[in-house]
Design a protein around this motif. Structure first.
Motif, PDB file in Angstrom:
ATOM      1  N   ILE A 289     -12.668  12.084-125.996  1.00  0.00           N
ATOM      2  CA  ILE A 289     -13.377  12.986-126.815  1.00  0.00           C
ATOM      3  C   ILE A 289     -12.865  13.069-128.392  1.00  0.00           C
ATOM      4  N   GLY A 290     -13.688  12.233-129.221  1.00  0.00           N
ATOM      5  CA  GLY A 290     -13.164  12.446-130.715  1.00  0.00           C
ATOM      6  C   GLY A 290     -13.701  10.910-131.450  1.00  0.00           C
ATOM      7  N   SER A 291     -13.297  10.827-132.501  1.00  0.00           N
ATOM      8  CA  SER A 291     -13.610   9.767-133.463  1.00  0.00           C
ATOM      9  C   SER A 291     -12.856   8.613-132.996  1.00  0.00           C
ATOM     10  N   LEU A 292     -13.344   7.525-133.436  1.00  0.00           N
ATOM     11  CA  LEU A 292     -12.799   6.225-133.101  1.00  0.00           C
ATOM     12  C   LEU A 292     -11.206   6.284-133.723  1.00  0.00           C
TER      13      LEU A 292
ATOM     14  N   LEU B  64     -21.495  -0.618-135.956  1.00  0.00           N
ATOM     15  CA  LEU B  64     -21.033  -2.019-136.741  1.00  0.00           C
ATOM     16  C   LEU B  64     -20.296  -1.520-138.008  1.00  0.00           C
ATOM     17  N   THR B  65     -20.691  -0.464-138.580  1.00  0.00           N
ATOM     18  CA  THR B  65     -19.665  -0.335-139.709  1.00  0.00           C
ATOM     19  C   THR B  65     -18.443   0.139-139.639  1.00  0.00           C
ATOM     20  N   MET B  66     -18.307   1.100-138.407  1.00  0.00           N
ATOM     21  CA  MET B  66     -16.870   1.341-137.986  1.00  0.00           C
ATOM     22  C   MET B  66     -16.160  -0.118-137.572  1.00  0.00           C
ATOM     23  N   CYS B  67     -16.958  -0.696-136.782  1.00  0.00           N
ATOM     24  CA  CYS B  67     -16.229  -2.252-136.181  1.00  0.00           C
ATOM     25  C   CYS B  67     -15.761  -2.962-137.588  1.00  0.00           C
ATOM     26  N   ASN B  68     -16.584  -3.283-138.242  1.00  0.00           N
ATOM     27  CA  ASN B  68     -16.208  -4.010-139.525  1.00  0.00           C
ATOM     28  C   ASN B  68     -15.317  -3.346-140.480  1.00  0.00           C
ATOM     29  N   ARG B  69     -14.888  -1.948-140.120  1.00  0.00           N
ATOM     30  CA  ARG B  69     -13.809  -1.439-141.040  1.00  0.00           C
ATOM     31  C   ARG B  69     -12.558  -1.516-140.369  1.00  0.00           C
ATOM     32  N   HIS B  70     -12.492  -1.445-138.876  1.00  0.00           N
ATOM     33  CA  HIS B  70     -11.346  -1.394-138.076  1.00  0.00           C
ATOM     34  C   HIS B  70     -10.955  -2.860-137.552  1.00  0.00           C
ATOM     35  N   PHE B  71     -11.826  -3.811-137.457  1.00  0.00           N
ATOM     36  CA  PHE B  71     -11.756  -5.008-136.545  1.00  0.00           C
ATOM     37  C   PHE B  71     -12.023  -6.107-137.521  1.00  0.00           C
TER      38      PHE B  71
ATOM     39  N   SER C 190     -15.036  -8.504-140.142  1.00  0.00           N
ATOM     40  CA  SER C 190     -16.375  -8.850-139.956  1.00  0.00           C
ATOM     41  C   SER C 190     -16.879  -9.818-139.087  1.00  0.00           C
ATOM     42  N   VAL C 191     -15.778 -10.522-138.384  1.00  0.00           N
ATOM     43  CA  VAL C 191     -16.083 -11.567-137.476  1.00  0.00           C
ATOM     44  C   VAL C 191     -16.722 -10.695-135.983  1.00  0.00           C
ATOM     45  N   VAL C 192     -15.709  -9.692-135.796  1.00  0.00           N
ATOM     46  CA  VAL C 192     -16.117  -8.774-134.585  1.00  0.00           C
ATOM     47  C   VAL C 192     -17.399  -8.204-134.750  1.00  0.00           C
ATOM     48  N   ALA C 193     -17.504  -7.686-135.891  1.00  0.00           N
ATOM     49  CA  ALA C 193     -18.705  -7.035-136.121  1.00  0.00           C
ATOM     50  C   ALA C 193     -19.833  -7.965-135.813  1.00  0.00           C
ATOM     51  N   GLN C 194     -19.776  -9.262-136.417  1.00  0.00           N
ATOM     52  CA  GLN C 194     -20.676  -9.999-136.211  1.00  0.00           C
ATOM     53  C   GLN C 194     -21.132 -10.489-134.907  1.00  0.00           C
ATOM     54  N   THR C 195     -19.848 -10.932-134.290  1.00  0.00           N
ATOM     55  CA  THR C 195     -20.021 -11.178-132.826  1.00  0.00           C
ATOM     56  C   THR C 195     -20.958  -9.953-132.040  1.00  0.00           C
ATOM     57  N   ILE C 196     -20.527  -8.691-132.276  1.00  0.00           N
ATOM     58  CA  ILE C 196     -21.538  -7.559-131.458  1.00  0.00           C
ATOM     59  C   ILE C 196     -22.905  -7.640-132.076  1.00  0.00           C
ATOM     60  N   ARG C 197     -23.198  -7.691-133.419  1.00  0.00           N
ATOM     61  CA  ARG C 197     -24.444  -7.909-133.845  1.00  0.00           C
ATOM     62  C   ARG C 197     -25.338  -9.080-133.470  1.00  0.00           C
ATOM     63  N   THR C 198     -24.866  -9.994-132.962  1.00  0.00           N
ATOM     64  CA  THR C 198     -25.658 -11.107-132.595  1.00  0.00           C
ATOM     65  C   THR C 198     -25.783 -11.096-130.901  1.00  0.00           C
ATOM     66  N   GLN C 199     -25.082 -10.186-130.449  1.00  0.00           N
ATOM     67  CA  GLN C 199     -25.437  -9.933-128.806  1.00  0.00           C
ATOM     68  C   GLN C 199     -26.989  -9.464-128.830  1.00  0.00           C
ATOM     69  N   LYS C 200     -27.683 -10.225-127.303  1.00  0.00           N
ATOM     70  CA  LYS C 200     -28.703  -9.937-126.981  1.00  0.00           C
ATOM     71  C   LYS C 200     -28.621  -8.624-126.433  1.00  0.00           C
ATOM     72  N   THR C 201     -29.790  -7.950-126.150  1.00  0.00           N
ATOM     73  CA  THR C 201     -29.894  -6.512-125.280  1.00  0.00           C
ATOM     74  C   THR C 201     -29.422  -7.100-123.976  1.00  0.00           C
ATOM     75  N   ASP C 202     -29.963  -8.039-123.333  1.00  0.00           N
ATOM     76  CA  ASP C 202     -29.635  -8.401-121.890  1.00  0.00           C
ATOM     77  C   ASP C 202     -28.236  -8.669-121.670  1.00  0.00           C
ATOM     78  N   GLN C 203     -27.329  -9.083-122.703  1.00  0.00           N
ATOM     79  CA  GLN C 203     -25.849  -9.134-122.596  1.00  0.00           C
ATOM     80  C   GLN C 203     -25.258  -7.759-122.429  1.00  0.00           C
ATOM     81  N   PHE C 204     -25.813  -6.787-122.818  1.00  0.00           N
ATOM     82  CA  PHE C 204     -24.937  -5.382-122.867  1.00  0.00           C
ATOM     83  C   PHE C 204     -25.172  -5.089-121.442  1.00  0.00           C
ATOM     84  N   PRO C 205     -23.988  -4.125-120.983  1.00  0.00           N
ATOM     85  CA  PRO C 205     -23.266  -3.479-121.781  1.00  0.00           C
ATOM     86  C   PRO C 205     -21.813  -4.391-122.117  1.00  0.00           C
ATOM     87  N   LEU C 206     -21.055  -4.058-123.249  1.00  0.00           N
ATOM     88  CA  LEU C 206     -19.958  -4.897-123.369  1.00  0.00           C
ATOM     89  C   LEU C 206     -18.723  -3.815-123.330  1.00  0.00           C
ATOM     90  N   PHE C 207     -17.656  -4.483-123.033  1.00  0.00           N
ATOM     91  CA  PHE C 207     -16.365  -3.770-122.875  1.00  0.00           C
ATOM     92  C   PHE C 207     -15.489  -4.508-123.765  1.00  0.00           C
TER      93      PHE C 207
END
Length: 650
Positions: A354-357, A425-432, A434-451
């Protein structure tokens, strides 16, 4: 045709080569290939030119190539097989090792884990349960077998069971636990979790789904739509209790068997066919969900697909979103996420941070190396058909929950809403990056959930693994353990570096402390020397002042003395001889009429003040300084002559 013994050997070798643990699936594949081991292996793992590569020195073993025209197109090719390299078993007959089978047996509110060899019998399981549950074997019905009821003498090997099995115990001859009232019993049922074992008739696939007692029948059917793509109004059910007449009824009131209940679902091709099946199978209770039929019956006339209509209805009927949209505080959003997750899938789930990333990073990475953990980020999406299965069967599995709680900090986020997705995605781009953020952005709905498995590595955060929702418990555990191995190796290096750094810091700290103590000792010595010098100077000054004062007193006394009388004098003269402590003698004449005080002044003028010395006579011995100084020498009998000696007072 191969004998039963040969088939068991072929089955064991086939499972060893392909890694397929599901016995039913392995037998199906072998039967499709006429129990031809090489052909079955080629069918699961096709090899170039029909040749299997052996692991022994590059030797090749020729075998018949897999011919797709000679096998049904619907034969499933398990995804797990690609992770294994087939190795042909030795042609010599090797004795088959007994398999270990795991059984999770549920009885009311208890779970009992039983591990046995497949050479044991069903009766041996009951004997173990008798000791654990304190229920006589004669009163116990062990249910949940895929082949139906079995005898106590049945050998487990003959049932062709998978490695992990779920069973449940019924005790119809024993009274249920007493409760204070019907309302209390109902409330207890609402808090319980029901395991629904649902068989999809057309594809012969089985789903084990957990639902809370407060879930409705309609929610079960909508979740089954996510898994089978059969719209609710086309679902044909078997196995619902006779009391379950309304889709809005909660499971606790429907009369389901606790803790497990078996159901069968299929697609209804037409209303007429459904009525015909209902008439033929009058002994079973069928539930056909027509409650939503009127609402969506004419949807196709407007160019809207059944699935699209159902998706909109499903979203509209959800109790509440997993996470509020545009939440200002991430901690409040995670609190709602945890509460909604528990209400949907039960209390056995990972402990979400429980808390921020950023706070999760602090908890996982920015501590001592020995206390660091991996960070697991669970990305939820309500519109994915895999979400319910992944959450209920994988994320809430006790083995996964236990492993995550021991080795991971688990943080979650819901990407269903566009605003929350953009925020992550903004948090992801800041911490991980742009490559990881783009990977998550291009995931289709049926490929979720992600871990996402994150490891803190010095000044950066490294994404070790991205696990999609179309996985199994074993594969999920294997990937978690693989990430843990990488993390452990890095952690050992960090611990070594940290220990060396702390050792260097301790040495430096000890040196600094020794230097500080040395400075303090030198300063204390210098201050003590300065104090000693000052004290000596002060005492010297006092001594000088005292000497000066004594010298002044002596001079004044010497000047105040009356002149020494001559030997021939008209008045009587007393001659005194005084011996000093150093052995010297002081001689002087005094008038017999002079007071004794004049003798004292004379002695003091010679440096022997009468306050520090006493004047003694010899015969008789007496202390002259104790006599009255105002008396004359004649009166104190110091006439005509007397020898005295000086002695320092104690």
């Amino acid at each position: 045709m191969a004998s039963n013994m040969d088939r068991e050997m072929i089955l064991a070798d086939f499972q060893a080569c392909t890694g397929i643990e599901n016995i039913d699936e392995a037998i199906t594949l072998l039967e499709q290939n006429n129990w031809d081991l090489v052909a079955a292996i080629n069918g699961v793992i096709p090899q170039e030119n029909g040749i299997l590569q052996s692991d022994y020195g590059g030797e090749t073993i020729p075998g018949p190539a897999f011919d797709p025209t000679s096998h049904p197109a619907s034969a499933p090719a398990p995804s797990s097989s690609s992770a294994f390299r087939p190795v042909l078993p030795s042609r010599q007959i090797v004795e088959r090792q007994p398999r270990m089978l795991d059984f999770r047996v549920e009885y009311r509110d208890r779970n009992v884990d039983v591990v046995l060899e497949d050479s044991c019998t069903v009766g041996e399981i009951k004997q173990i349960l008798e000791n654990e549950l304190q229920i006589p074997v004669s009163k116990m019905l062990l249910k949940g077998w895929k082949t139906g009821d079995v005898e106590d003498s049945t050998v487990l090997k003959s049932l062709h069971l998978p490695k992990n099995n779920s069973l449940y115990v019924l005790t119809p001859d024993l009274p249920p636990p007493s409760s204070s009232s019907h309302a209390g019993a109902l409330q207890e049922s609402l808090n319980q979790n029901f395991m629904l074992i649902i068989t999809h008739r057309e594809v012969q696939r089985e789903y084990n789904l957990n639902f809370s007692g407060s879930s409705t029948i309609q929610e079960v059917k909508r979740n089954v739509y996510d898994l089978t793509s059969i719209p609710v109004r086309h679902q044909l059910w078997e196995g619902w209790p006779a009391s379950a007449t309304d889709d809005s009824m909660c499971l606790a009131e429907s009369g389901l068997s606790y803790p497990c209940h078996r159901l069968t679902v299929g697609r209804r091709s037409s209303p007429a066919q459904t009525r015909e099946q209902s008439e033929e199978q009058s002994t079973d209770v069928h539930m056909v969900s027509d409650s939503d039929g009127d609402d969506f019956e004419d949807a196709s006339e407007f160019g809207v697909d059944d699935g699209e209509v159902f998706g909109m209805a499903s979203s509209a009927l959800r109790k509440s979103p997993m996470m509020p949209e545009n939440a200002e505080n991430e901690g409040d959003a995670l609190l709602q996420f945890t509460a909604e997750f528990s209400s949907r899938y039960g209390d056995c789930h990972p402990v979400f941070f429980i808390g921020s990333l950023e706070a999760a990073f602090q908890e996982a990475f920015y501590v001592k190396a020995r206390d660091r953990k991996l960070l697991a980020i669970y990305l939820h999406h309500d519109e994915s058909v895999l979400t319910n299965v992944f959450c209920s069967q994988m994320l809430c599995a006790e083995s996964i929950v236990s492993y995550l709680s021991q080795n991971f900090i688990t943080w979650a986020w819901d990407l269903t809403k566009d605003a929350n997705r953009a925020r992550f995605l903004t948090m992801c781009n800041r911490h991980f990056g742009s490559v990881v953020a783009q990977t998550i952005r291009t995931q289709k709905t049926d490929q979720f959930p992600l871990f996402l498995i994150i490891m803190g590595k010095r000044s950066s955060n490294e994404v070790l693994n991205v696990i999609q929702g179309n996985t199994t418990v074993d594969e999920l555990m294997m990937r978690l353990m693989a990430a843990m191995e990488i993390f452990t190796a890095q952690q050992q290096e960090d611990i070594k570096d940290e220990d060396e750094r702390e050792a260097r810091e301790n040495v430096k700290r000890e040196q600094d402390e020794a230097y500080r103590l040395s400075l303090e000792a030198d300063r204390a010595k210098r201050e003590a020397h300065e104090r000693e010098m000052a004290e000596q100077f002060r005492l010297e000054q006092i001594r000088k002042e005292q000497e000066e004062e004594r010298e002044a007193i002596r001079l004044s006394l010497e000047q105040a003395l009356p002149p020494e009388p001559k030997e021939e004098n008209a008045e009587p003269v007393s001659k005194l001889r005084i011996r000093t402590p150093s052995g010297e003698f002081l001689e002087r004449r005094f008038l017999a009429s002079n007071k004794l005080q004049i003798v004292f002044d004379f002695v003091a003028s010679k440096g022997f003040p009468w306050g520090e010395f006493k004047l003694l006579s010899t015969f008789p011995r007496r202390d002259v300084t104790q006599l009255d100084p105002n008396k004359s020498l004649l009166e104190v009998k110091l006439f005509p002559q007397e020898t005295l000696f000086l002695e320092a007072k104690e």
